[in-house]
Write a protein that holds these residues in place. Structure first.
Motif: not given
Ligand SMILES: [Mg+2]
Ligand SMILES: Nc1nc2c(ncn2[C@@H]2O[C@H](COP(=O)(O)OP(=O)(O)OP(=O)(O)O)[C@@H](O)[C@H]2O)c(=O)[nH]1
Length: 251
Positions: A99-105, A211-216
């Motif tokens: 998984m990615d670190a940016d909470f998109s996952h 639901i893939f949310k753009n990174r904050k």
């Molecule tokens: Mg990302």
């Protein structure tokens, strides 16, 4: 390291990081809220913002958290190749989540993925099935991602709607059957490349909606070069397949 045989302690969550200092601690906390027995491996490329140091400090208190600190920015794909190699060397792990670190996952999907591990070899967090989607994406990003998926799916003929999702759960057998040293993608095209080698060993795939949310917080690392590389890499996989499968069972 896992000490017992229960399912949770056999899970290794692998996160690639480059400059994710604003995200990594919260992400680890959220994953451990789901289950504190999950092992987490962060593969960090000597992030200038000190991501690796944050993980090292967590490791001192919580030894289910591991850090693979590399010398410099070597690429998304190469981070997962190293992460999987590290995890496979420890026979206690049999379930590998990327998984990615940016909470998109979002970690809230981990449990749904694990529920499917008896029915499927590779479970994919999918934006392109019913119930899945993206949030806060501009129209260009939407078109690019949608087209990239159709392109990869048609060329590689993989029975998966979201071929470029990096949120996945692989079982040990599937990864063991791939010669990871023969994977040629260092960057994001790794996602298509490894999916192709999964498909070639008659893997059972299952997609669950995310639901893939753009990174904050933090900045995106994907760039034009990576996109161009993926465009060429995908047909190259079909035209010049490398012998990356240990037991070659073409499908
Ligand atoms: Mg990302
Ligand atoms: N170790 C390592 N991690 C990387 C590298 N490039 C990207 N990452 C990590 O890989 C994950 C995905 O990268 P992002 O930049 O979020 O890419 P993306 O999710 O496709 O793009 P955005 O939606 O724009 O964020 C993040 O956790 C990054 O920190 C790299 O060269 N090395």
């Amino acid at each position: 390291m896992p000490t017992s045989n229960n399912k949770e302690s056999r899970v290794l969550v692998i996160i690639a990081t480059y400059n994710e200092a604003e995200n990594i601690e919260n992400l680890i906390l959220e994953i451990h809220k789901i289950n504190p027995r999950f092992n987490i491996l962060v593969v960090d490329d000597n992030s200038p913002d000190g991501t690796g140091k944050i993980v090292m400090d967590i490791y001192k208190k919580d030894q289910t958290v591991h850090l693979l600190q590399r010398k410099g920015k070597l690429g998304y794909g190469s981070a997962f190749i190293e992460g999987f190699t590290w995890g496979l060397a420890n026979k206690s792990f049999d379930c590998f989540i990327s998984m990615d670190a940016d909470f998109s996952h979002h970690p809230c999907h981990i449990s749904q993925m694990l529920e499917q591990t008896d029915n499927a070899d590779v479970i994919i967090g999918s934006r392109y099935i019913k119930g899945g989607g993206t949030r806060n994406w501009g129209i260009h990003r939407k078109i690019l991602s949608f087209c990239a998926n159709i392109y990869s799916r048609l060329i590689l003929s993989v029975p998966v709607n979201d071929c470029t999702s990096g949120y996945r759960c692989y079982n040990r057998r599937v990864l063991e059957n791939i010669n990871l040293t023969k994977i040629t993608s260092n960057g994001y095209s790794f996602l298509e490349e490894i999916l192709y080698y999964c498909k070639r060993q008659n893997t059972v795939f299952k997609e669950i909606p995310i639901i893939f949310k753009n990174r904050k917080y933090g900045k995106s690392k994907i760039n034009k070069n990576e996109i161009i590389k993926a465009i060429f890499k995908t047909p190259a996989l079909r035209l010049f397949p490398k012998k990356a499968l240990k037991k070659n069972k073409p499908n």
